[in-house]
Design a protein around this motif. Structure first.
Motif, short mmCIF file in Angstrom:
data_model
loop_
_atom_site.label_atom_id
_atom_site.label_comp_id
_atom_site.label_asym_id
_atom_site.label_seq_id
_atom_site.Cartn_x
_atom_site.Cartn_y
_atom_site.Cartn_z
N SER A 33 0.83 -1.20 0.02
CA SER A 33 0.12 -0.02 -0.06
C SER A 33 1.01 1.10 -0.02
N ALA A 34 1.89 1.28 0.87
CA ALA A 34 2.84 2.35 0.77
C ALA A 34 3.57 2.54 -0.36
N TRP A 35 3.92 1.60 -1.06
CA TRP A 35 4.73 1.70 -2.27
C TRP A 35 3.86 2.16 -3.47
N LEU A 36 2.69 1.82 -3.62
CA LEU A 36 1.79 2.11 -4.62
C LEU A 36 1.53 3.58 -4.41
N THR A 37 1.80 4.49 -3.33
CA THR A 37 1.32 5.82 -3.38
C THR A 37 2.68 6.46 -3.70
N SER A 38 3.83 5.89 -3.80
CA SER A 38 5.03 6.35 -4.01
C SER A 38 5.19 6.80 -5.46
N PRO A 39 5.99 7.75 -5.75
CA PRO A 39 6.49 8.16 -7.23
C PRO A 39 7.21 6.93 -7.88
N HIS A 40 7.93 6.27 -7.12
CA HIS A 40 8.44 4.84 -7.74
C HIS A 40 7.54 3.96 -8.18
N ALA A 41 6.38 4.16 -7.94
CA ALA A 41 5.23 3.10 -8.39
C ALA A 41 4.33 3.70 -9.38
N ASN A 42 4.61 5.01 -9.70
CA ASN A 42 3.72 5.72 -10.77
C ASN A 42 3.90 5.52 -12.13
N SER A 43 3.45 4.34 -12.79
CA SER A 43 3.67 3.80 -14.03
C SER A 43 3.35 5.03 -15.07
N GLN A 44 2.70 6.00 -14.78
CA GLN A 44 1.92 6.70 -15.78
C GLN A 44 2.79 8.12 -15.85
N SER A 45 4.04 8.11 -15.09
CA SER A 45 4.72 9.49 -15.09
C SER A 45 5.73 9.36 -16.14
N GLU A 46 6.30 10.50 -16.58
CA GLU A 46 7.12 10.83 -17.50
C GLU A 46 8.55 10.00 -17.43
N ALA A 47 8.79 9.61 -16.03
CA ALA A 47 10.03 8.98 -15.62
C ALA A 47 10.10 7.49 -16.15
N PHE A 48 8.80 7.27 -16.47
CA PHE A 48 8.88 5.82 -16.89
C PHE A 48 8.14 5.47 -18.18
N ILE A 90 11.00 -1.62 -21.99
CA ILE A 90 10.03 -0.84 -21.21
C ILE A 90 8.95 -1.44 -20.36
N GLY A 91 8.24 -0.71 -19.39
CA GLY A 91 7.14 -1.46 -18.99
C GLY A 91 7.30 -1.68 -17.35
N THR A 92 8.45 -1.30 -16.68
CA THR A 92 8.57 -1.63 -15.52
C THR A 92 8.82 -0.05 -14.49
N THR A 93 8.50 0.02 -13.16
CA THR A 93 8.88 1.04 -12.66
C THR A 93 10.11 0.77 -11.56
N VAL A 94 10.03 1.35 -10.44
CA VAL A 94 10.97 0.93 -9.36
C VAL A 94 10.32 0.10 -8.43
N GLU A 95 10.49 -0.96 -9.09
CA GLU A 95 9.60 -2.18 -8.27
C GLU A 95 10.37 -2.82 -7.10
N CYS A 96 9.89 -3.77 -6.53
CA CYS A 96 10.51 -4.39 -5.14
C CYS A 96 11.89 -5.01 -5.51
N HIS A 203 13.10 8.91 5.57
CA HIS A 203 12.23 8.88 4.54
C HIS A 203 11.66 7.40 4.62
N ASP A 204 10.38 7.19 4.82
CA ASP A 204 9.78 5.70 4.67
C ASP A 204 10.52 5.28 3.53
N ALA A 205 10.84 4.05 3.67
CA ALA A 205 11.41 3.36 2.32
C ALA A 205 10.68 2.89 1.30
N HIS A 206 9.33 2.86 1.69
CA HIS A 206 8.34 2.52 0.42
C HIS A 206 7.41 3.79 0.03
N GLU A 207 7.29 4.34 1.12
CA GLU A 207 6.26 5.60 0.60
C GLU A 207 7.05 6.84 0.43
N ILE A 208 8.02 6.96 0.81
CA ILE A 208 9.30 8.05 0.58
C ILE A 208 8.92 9.24 1.39
N THR A 209 7.64 9.18 2.03
CA THR A 209 7.39 10.43 2.94
C THR A 209 8.38 10.57 4.17
#
Length: 359
Positions: A33-48, A90-96, A203-209
């Motif tokens: 749940s924490a990871w899914l809210t983080s920028p690392h999981a945002n598969s729609q962002s320009e970064a990915f 392409i097709g991955t984010t910063v996953e586990c 920083h929270d390791a997964h949520e980054i907050t």
């Protein structure tokens, strides 16, 4: 849609959440749940999504913009910071698996763009692989060579530190992420208090907050991280030594932008503007109004009237601009870079340095 690999449930190593001794670690569901809210999981962002048209990510980008890239990078000790010698799909984010793989677990030394290899055994190493930027003071010095300080050269182009270079800020002069002016001393690694001196302790390791309550035991009464003051020095010469150091850095940053514009218009005779979200960030100010107007922040209008003095200052401006947490990561280093850049421009341009005190 985000791909959630099975490694999320089974592949977490002990330091994954920066858990203090005696605390109950989060469940796999909480981590997800924490990871899914983080920028690392945002598969729609320009970064990915930047490479969707090409269908693959080049090796000089893949390490930080894909799970495949970083796992390949960590499989053997790199010879060039943040680069592998092949593209990845392409097709991955910063996953586990990006942070929880054998290479990441064994990582104890990190190579920086300056060529420095820094020992890290505190859980920050994997974060530092990507959050270090792509350039250094050495990159700038090599590009400028022996050119005259205030001579415009078509051979000079803007050098971009890239994004979120927190580790280079935090380590300061140890890795020379900012351009450091000859003859000046610069802050080294910023040491915080015991227990809050690694990436994952703040920083929270997964949520980054960041959890403010971790700070208020020392910085009592603070309700905003940016209100924390880290020096008694009156840096701005205003008599105010209580405002948050982030406010001081913001002031210096704005002064440097004004100094860059004054220099470019006066010495270079080519007005300049800065656009934070448009590559390559510095553009010709076509109507000389000091603001980004329609059509100006476009690549064909990129600024090309660089002198060595102007490039150094612009590089440091971008260095601080792209680390929004510089006030916490290494405030003295950030202020030193900004003040030295302003002072250097003031040697030949109408720039007011009255009251500035270098920390």
């Amino acid at each position: 849609m985000n791909r959630v690999p099975s490694a999320l449930i089974t592949g977490l190593f002990a330091a994954c959440a920066g858990i203090a001794s005696g605390q109950t670690p989060p469940s796999p569901e909480e981590i997800l749940s924490a990871w899914l809210t983080s920028p690392h999981a945002n598969s729609q962002s320009e970064a990915f999504r930047h490479w969707d048209t090409e269908g693959e990510i080049p090796g000089n980008c893949a390490v930080c913009h894909s799970t495949t890239g970083v796992t390949d990078y960590l499989a053997s000790f790199p010879t060039v910071a943040g680069v592998i010698d092949h593209p990845v799909p392409i097709g991955t984010t910063v996953e586990c698996a990006a942070c929880h793989n054998p290479g990441a677990e064994a990582l104890r030394e990190v190579l920086f763009p300056s060529g420095q290899t820094i020992a890290m055994a505190d859980g920050s190493a994997i974060c530092t692989v990507c959050h270090q930027g792509r350039t250094s003071a050495d990159t700038v010095a090599a590009a400028l060579g022996g050119r005259a300080e205030d001579e415009v050269s078509a051979d000079i182009a803007f050098i971009n530190i890239h994004y979120a270079a927190a580790a280079s800020t935090q380590l300061g002069s140890v890795v020379r992420g900012g351009f450091e002016y000859p003859g000046q001393d610069y802050a080294g690694a910023f040491a915080h208090v015991e227990g809050l001196n690694t990436c994952v302790s703040c920083h929270d390791a997964h949520e980054i907050t960041i959890e403010l309550s971790a700070c208020t035991s020392c910085h009592q009464g603070v309700s905003d991280l940016r209100a924390i003051r880290t020096t008694p020095t009156d840096v701005l010469g205003t008599g105010d030594i209580s405002s948050g150091i982030a406010i001081v850095i913001d002031d210096l940053h704005a002064r440097l932008e004004a100094a860059i514009m004054a220099y470019a218009s006066g010495v270079g005779s080519a007005p300049i503007i800065y656009a934070d979200h448009a590559y390559p960030y510095f553009f010709n100010d076509l109507n000389a109004d000091g603001a980004v107007t329609e059509g100006e922040a476009a690549y064909p209008n990129r600024y090309q009237s660089w002198t060595p003095r102007l490039l150094r200052a612009a590089y440091n401006y971008q260095f601080v601009s792209k680390d929004r947490g510089a006030f916490a990561h290494n405030p003295h280093y950030a202020m030193q870079l900004l003040i030295d850049s302003i002072t250097d421009l003031a040697e030949v341009a109408p720039v007011d340095v009255t009251g500035l005190v270098r920390p």
